[in-house]
Design a protein around this motif. Structure first.
Motif, PDB file in Angstrom:
ATOM      1  N   THR A   1      -7.139 -11.747   6.365  1.00 58.42           N
ATOM      2  CA  THR A   1      -6.974 -12.799   7.376  1.00 58.42           C
ATOM      3  C   THR A   1      -7.542 -14.126   6.896  1.00 58.42           C
ATOM      4  O   THR A   1      -7.208 -15.175   7.449  1.00 58.42           O
ATOM      5  N   ARG A   2      -8.367 -14.091   5.847  1.00 58.91           N
ATOM      6  CA  ARG A   2      -8.955 -15.325   5.296  1.00 58.91           C
ATOM      7  C   ARG A   2      -8.274 -15.752   3.992  1.00 58.91           C
ATOM      8  O   ARG A   2      -8.681 -16.746   3.393  1.00 58.91           O
ATOM      9  N   GLU A   3      -7.277 -14.992   3.547  1.00 54.69           N
ATOM     10  CA  GLU A   3      -6.623 -15.263   2.259  1.00 54.69           C
ATOM     11  C   GLU A   3      -5.633 -16.425   2.396  1.00 54.69           C
ATOM     12  O   GLU A   3      -4.671 -16.346   3.161  1.00 54.69           O
ATOM     13  N   PRO A   4      -5.835 -17.517   1.636  1.00 56.66           N
ATOM     14  CA  PRO A   4      -4.935 -18.674   1.729  1.00 56.66           C
ATOM     15  C   PRO A   4      -3.468 -18.345   1.434  1.00 56.66           C
ATOM     16  O   PRO A   4      -2.568 -18.953   2.018  1.00 56.66           O
ATOM     17  N   VAL A   5      -3.212 -17.368   0.548  1.00 55.59           N
ATOM     18  CA  VAL A   5      -1.833 -17.015   0.214  1.00 55.59           C
ATOM     19  C   VAL A   5      -1.122 -16.375   1.417  1.00 55.59           C
ATOM     20  O   VAL A   5       0.109 -16.404   1.509  1.00 55.59           O
ATOM     21  N   PHE A   6      -1.885 -15.813   2.365  1.00 54.15           N
ATOM     22  CA  PHE A   6      -1.310 -15.209   3.565  1.00 54.15           C
ATOM     23  C   PHE A   6      -1.227 -16.199   4.728  1.00 54.15           C
ATOM     24  O   PHE A   6      -0.773 -15.821   5.819  1.00 54.15           O
ATOM     25  N   GLU A   7      -1.652 -17.414   4.534  1.00 52.09           N
ATOM     26  CA  GLU A   7      -1.672 -18.385   5.629  1.00 52.09           C
ATOM     27  C   GLU A   7      -0.266 -18.591   6.189  1.00 52.09           C
ATOM     28  O   GLU A   7       0.690 -18.802   5.452  1.00 52.09           O
ATOM     29  N   GLY A   8      -0.157 -18.493   7.510  1.00 48.80           N
ATOM     30  CA  GLY A   8       1.139 -18.652   8.152  1.00 48.80           C
ATOM     31  C   GLY A   8       1.817 -17.340   8.501  1.00 48.80           C
ATOM     32  O   GLY A   8       2.870 -17.327   9.148  1.00 48.80           O
ATOM     33  N   LEU A   9       1.227 -16.215   8.096  1.00 53.14           N
ATOM     34  CA  LEU A   9       1.792 -14.904   8.408  1.00 53.14           C
ATOM     35  C   LEU A   9       1.143 -14.324   9.658  1.00 53.14           C
ATOM     36  O   LEU A   9      -0.007 -14.612   9.970  1.00 53.14           O
ATOM     37  N   SER A  10       1.891 -13.484  10.371  1.00 51.39           N
ATOM     38  CA  SER A  10       1.320 -12.745  11.493  1.00 51.39           C
ATOM     39  C   SER A  10       0.656 -11.484  10.941  1.00 51.39           C
ATOM     40  O   SER A  10       0.796 -11.146   9.771  1.00 51.39           O
ATOM     41  N   ASP A  11      -0.061 -10.780  11.791  1.00 49.67           N
ATOM     42  CA  ASP A  11      -0.696  -9.525  11.384  1.00 49.67           C
ATOM     43  C   ASP A  11      -0.334  -8.451  12.417  1.00 49.67           C
ATOM     44  O   ASP A  11      -0.791  -8.526  13.553  1.00 49.67           O
ATOM     45  N   PRO A  12       0.507  -7.486  12.065  1.00 50.28           N
ATOM     46  CA  PRO A  12       1.058  -7.283  10.724  1.00 50.28           C
ATOM     47  C   PRO A  12       2.213  -8.242  10.441  1.00 50.28           C
ATOM     48  O   PRO A  12       2.802  -8.815  11.359  1.00 50.28           O
ATOM     49  N   PHE A  13       2.527  -8.393   9.152  1.00 47.62           N
ATOM     50  CA  PHE A  13       3.731  -9.100   8.752  1.00 47.62           C
ATOM     51  C   PHE A  13       4.676  -8.079   8.124  1.00 47.62           C
ATOM     52  O   PHE A  13       4.288  -6.934   7.868  1.00 47.62           O
ATOM     53  N   TYR A  14       5.916  -8.492   7.888  1.00 48.02           N
ATOM     54  CA  TYR A  14       6.917  -7.556   7.372  1.00 48.02           C
ATOM     55  C   TYR A  14       7.350  -7.953   5.966  1.00 48.02           C
ATOM     56  O   TYR A  14       7.494  -9.128   5.652  1.00 48.02           O
ATOM     57  N   SER A  15       7.546  -6.938   5.136  1.00 46.31           N
ATOM     58  CA  SER A  15       8.045  -7.187   3.790  1.00 46.31           C
ATOM     59  C   SER A  15       8.832  -5.974   3.321  1.00 46.31           C
ATOM     60  O   SER A  15       8.812  -4.916   3.960  1.00 46.31           O
ATOM     61  N   VAL A  16       9.521  -6.142   2.206  1.00 49.65           N
ATOM     62  CA  VAL A  16      10.274  -5.031   1.634  1.00 49.65           C
ATOM     63  C   VAL A  16       9.324  -4.142   0.834  1.00 49.65           C
ATOM     64  O   VAL A  16       8.575  -4.617  -0.020  1.00 49.65           O
ATOM     65  N   ASP A  17       9.361  -2.868   1.154  1.00 51.03           N
ATOM     66  CA  ASP A  17       8.559  -1.875   0.447  1.00 51.03           C
ATOM     67  C   ASP A  17       9.543  -0.954  -0.264  1.00 51.03           C
ATOM     68  O   ASP A  17      10.471  -0.434   0.350  1.00 51.03           O
ATOM     69  N   SER A  18       9.385  -0.795  -1.570  1.00 50.18           N
ATOM     70  CA  SER A  18      10.307   0.032  -2.341  1.00 50.18           C
ATOM     71  C   SER A  18       9.542   0.670  -3.491  1.00 50.18           C
ATOM     72  O   SER A  18       9.375   0.067  -4.543  1.00 50.18           O
ATOM     73  N   ARG A  19       9.058   1.889  -3.269  1.00 52.56           N
ATOM     74  CA  ARG A  19       8.233   2.508  -4.309  1.00 52.56           C
ATOM     75  C   ARG A  19       8.185   4.017  -4.135  1.00 52.56           C
ATOM     76  O   ARG A  19       8.175   4.528  -3.027  1.00 52.56           O
ATOM     77  N   SER A  20       8.140   4.691  -5.262  1.00 55.64           N
ATOM     78  CA  SER A  20       7.947   6.135  -5.278  1.00 55.64           C
ATOM     79  C   SER A  20       6.490   6.473  -5.584  1.00 55.64           C
ATOM     80  O   SER A  20       6.025   7.577  -5.302  1.00 55.64           O
ATOM     81  N   TRP A  21       5.778   5.514  -6.185  1.00 54.89           N
ATOM     82  CA  TRP A  21       4.374   5.688  -6.534  1.00 54.89           C
ATOM     83  C   TRP A  21       3.514   4.866  -5.587  1.00 54.89           C
ATOM     84  O   TRP A  21       4.008   3.985  -4.884  1.00 54.89           O
ATOM     85  N   GLN A  22       2.223   5.148  -5.578  1.00 59.53           N
ATOM     86  CA  GLN A  22       1.331   4.421  -4.696  1.00 59.53           C
ATOM     87  C   GLN A  22      -0.083   4.411  -5.254  1.00 59.53           C
ATOM     88  O   GLN A  22      -0.454   5.252  -6.086  1.00 59.53           O
ATOM     89  N   VAL A  23      -0.870   3.460  -4.763  1.00 57.61           N
ATOM     90  CA  VAL A  23      -2.303   3.408  -5.079  1.00 57.61           C
ATOM     91  C   VAL A  23      -3.047   3.584  -3.765  1.00 57.61           C
ATOM     92  O   VAL A  23      -2.856   2.806  -2.818  1.00 57.61           O
ATOM     93  N   ILE A  24      -3.875   4.606  -3.693  1.00 57.89           N
ATOM     94  CA  ILE A  24      -4.608   4.945  -2.466  1.00 57.89           C
ATOM     95  C   ILE A  24      -6.100   5.087  -2.778  1.00 57.89           C
ATOM     96  O   ILE A  24      -6.520   4.952  -3.928  1.00 57.89           O
ATOM     97  N   ASN A  25      -6.875   5.363  -1.730  1.00 57.75           N
ATOM     98  CA  ASN A  25      -8.310   5.636  -1.855  1.00 57.75           C
ATOM     99  C   ASN A  25      -9.038   4.566  -2.671  1.00 57.75           C
ATOM    100  O   ASN A  25      -9.540   4.833  -3.773  1.00 57.75           O
ATOM    101  N   PRO A  26      -9.124   3.338  -2.148  1.00 55.82           N
ATOM    102  CA  PRO A  26      -9.808   2.281  -2.889  1.00 55.82           C
ATOM    103  C   PRO A  26     -11.235   2.651  -3.248  1.00 55.82           C
ATOM    104  O   PRO A  26     -11.970   3.192  -2.418  1.00 55.82           O
ATOM    105  N   ASP A  27     -11.607   2.386  -4.498  1.00 53.62           N
ATOM    106  CA  ASP A  27     -12.965   2.638  -4.967  1.00 53.62           C
ATOM    107  C   ASP A  27     -13.818   1.423  -4.590  1.00 53.62           C
ATOM    108  O   ASP A  27     -13.830   0.416  -5.297  1.00 53.62           O
ATOM    109  N   GLU A  28     -14.502   1.526  -3.457  1.00 56.74           N
ATOM    110  CA  GLU A  28     -15.232   0.370  -2.922  1.00 56.74           C
ATOM    111  C   GLU A  28     -16.294  -0.136  -3.888  1.00 56.74           C
ATOM    112  O   GLU A  28     -16.538  -1.337  -3.992  1.00 56.74           O
TER     113      GLU A  28
END
Length: 279
Positions: free
Chosen positions: A144-171
């Motif tokens: 919500t503080r990221e300048p590149v996201f400025e002007g977007l709603s939360d959630p926003f919509y985008s195209v998702d197209s992937r068979s692979w994923q990255v999960i479980n962020p290592d904090e």
């Protein structure tokens, strides 16, 4: 226009020769941005996987790295990947130096996954079923503080197209490296599976998304209009989901708004930084 300083953008193509809409999407955004701001902006395209093409790090001001097919794990040690990561390392070293002219980079989908592997930010695995469609993306508090996201709603919509994923962020790794998780996958209350990471601020100059901010309605309609793609989506997700995708494409507040916001915001940051360094 020609008396203005040149802004040079490198588009790194990771599609491995596979037909796609992504490369056209990036070029369309750059052309519109050039016209809107009356910039002396040019771009070069490099076929990283198929032809092992990588630019010299100091030949371009801004870097955009595409998505692509296949496993983000199996390419480890390949010639193209060695050259690619060597370029990324040079860009990082350049940005850590005392130069005022920094190099900004944007990584999309497959290249997002490669960067997550490089920095060991989470677990990379094959999804139980491919994710494909116009889907909601949820911001984190940092998002919500990221300048590149400025002007977007939360959630926003985008195209998702992937068979692979990255999960479980290592904090711990995120804290160690000063990175920020900006967005995560939609909630799925009926599915007891971790939500994928969808956007990361890697550093002050590098940002990455696992979704496709370059995608537009025309490209998606063309893609979904192909009989084999329609059959694939209907078989995997059902006719209602296919119809919903087409309806979402016509909503100006969804992927068209995302396409007109995220990469242009990134370019605003990168071009302003470049202009300030040349002033």
């Amino acid at each position: 226009m020609t008396d203005k300083p040149e802004v040079k953008v490198a588009i790194l193509d990771l599609y491995d020769g596979i037909a796609n809409e992504g490369m056209r999407g990036f070029q369309d955004i750059l052309k519109r941005y050039r016209e809107k701001h009356q910039l002396n902006l040019s771009y070069g395209i490099f076929d990283v996987r198929k032809k092992c093409e990588v630019p010299e790090y100091d030949d371009y001001d801004i870097y955009i790295v595409s998505g692509g097919p296949g496993s983000p794990i199996d390419s480890e040690g390949s010639e193209w990947e060695k050259k690619y990561f060597n370029l990324v390392d040079k860009l990082e070293d350049h940005n850590l130096s005392n130069t005022t002219q920094k190099k900004h980079a944007f990584f999309v989908c497959h290249s997002f996954q490669l960067m997550c592997r490089k920095y060991r930010l989470g677990d990379i695995n094959l999804r139980r079923s491919p994710s494909f469609g116009v889907l909601p993306v949820h911001m984190t508090k940092a998002g919500t503080r990221e300048p590149v996201f400025e002007g977007l709603s939360d959630p926003f919509y985008s195209v998702d197209s992937r068979s692979w994923q990255v999960i479980n962020p290592d904090e711990k790794r995120f804290v160690e490296l000063g990175m920020q998780l900006l967005a995560i996958e939609k909630e799925r209350p009926h599915v007891d599976l971790p939500r994928a990471m969808m956007a990361i601020r890697l550093n002050e100059y590098f940002i990455s998304t696992q979704f496709h901010p370059e995608a537009d309605a025309a490209g998606m309609k063309n893609w979904l209009g192909k009989e084999e793609k329609k059959t694939e989506v209907v078989t995997e997700h059902g006719l209602d989901k296919y119809t919903e995708m087409l309806e979402r494409l016509d909503d100006p507040d969804k992927i068209m708004h995302t396409q007109n916001t995220i990469i242009p915001n990134f370019l605003d940051q990168a071009v302003m930084s470049l202009q300030e360094s040349l002033a």
